[in-house]
Design a protein around this motif. Sequence first.
Motif, PDB file in Angstrom:
ATOM      1  N   ALA A 221      18.910  -9.639 -30.957  1.00  0.00           N
ATOM      2  CA  ALA A 221      20.131  -9.547 -30.155  1.00  0.00           C
ATOM      3  C   ALA A 221      20.667 -10.907 -29.731  1.00  0.00           C
ATOM      4  O   ALA A 221      21.858 -11.201 -29.906  1.00  0.00           O
ATOM      5  CB  ALA A 221      19.878  -8.667 -28.934  1.00  0.00           C
ATOM      6  N   ASP A 222      19.808 -11.767 -29.175  1.00  0.00           N
ATOM      7  CA  ASP A 222      20.276 -13.066 -28.688  1.00  0.00           C
ATOM      8  C   ASP A 222      20.805 -13.942 -29.817  1.00  0.00           C
ATOM      9  O   ASP A 222      21.827 -14.620 -29.657  1.00  0.00           O
ATOM     10  CB  ASP A 222      19.146 -13.796 -27.950  1.00  0.00           C
TER      11      ASP A 222
ATOM     12  N   THR B 108      21.995  -6.175 -25.924  1.00  0.00           N
ATOM     13  CA  THR B 108      20.537  -6.324 -26.026  1.00  0.00           C
ATOM     14  C   THR B 108      19.983  -5.688 -27.307  1.00  0.00           C
ATOM     15  O   THR B 108      18.769  -5.668 -27.516  1.00  0.00           O
ATOM     16  CB  THR B 108      19.843  -5.698 -24.814  1.00  0.00           C
TER      17      THR B 108
END
Length: 265
Positions: free
Chosen positions: A109-110, A135
């Motif tokens: 996600a990041d 997320t």
Amino acid sequence: MKKLFSLLLLFVASSLFAHEFWLMPSKFKLKIGELFDLQLFVGEDFMGDIWANRKKRLLKLTHLTEQNRQDLTSIALKSDSLPIPLKFNSEGTHLLTMESKNSFIALEADKFNDYLKEDGIENIYELRKKQGQLTQPSKELYRRCAKTLIQVGNKYSDTFKKNTQMPLEIIPLNNPYQMKAGEAITVKVLFKNQPLSNKMVVAWHKTATQKTTHRKLTTNADGSLKIPLDKAGYWMISTVHMVEVKNNPEANYQSYWGNLTFQLP
């Protein structure tokens, strides 16, 4: 299985930011019938790796002149990574286009959110935020839509502004081979023949002796923008557009990577 998927994410993320793709001829200005090589690269700042495994990844390589269209795919597929030998037998401004098949990328996600922000893919970032998915990891299919302009002899033609009907098009409205340093080129960005407004476009510049520089610009409401060509040398104009994919177990998103290269005399 979880460990394998995590390793895949880590491997893909490690090469995430080396993702520009461009066509690079050995010479941009040629004589009639002069042999030259075309190479396909992936990387950043006009520096990168040869785009190999063409037999599995290449969809189409096309040569366009003012009057003709020639399919060069079979020539490009003769080897996986060697330079493609070509020659043009008519004067004018010639256009080469390359379209790839879909490839797959998966990101945590990041990493995916950072990628969206860095490459100006605000529509998908805001969609993920609205849907509460910031997320969530991503599964993405991506395709390449690349072009290069080559000048043969002293006759100029309007081939440079042809819409080649690739999904993502960067179309110059001026012939760079009739321009000089200090002028601004106007380009139009289309996605499936519709103008892309408020789209981030990156203009890259380098010479044989100078370090690559780049600047980020944004298209107008009609998908156009002016790019100052402040120096002679090699120029690359790139952008990426992404859409959400629904009801597809293979991917959540589909992206298209557009690129145009030329040399300013």
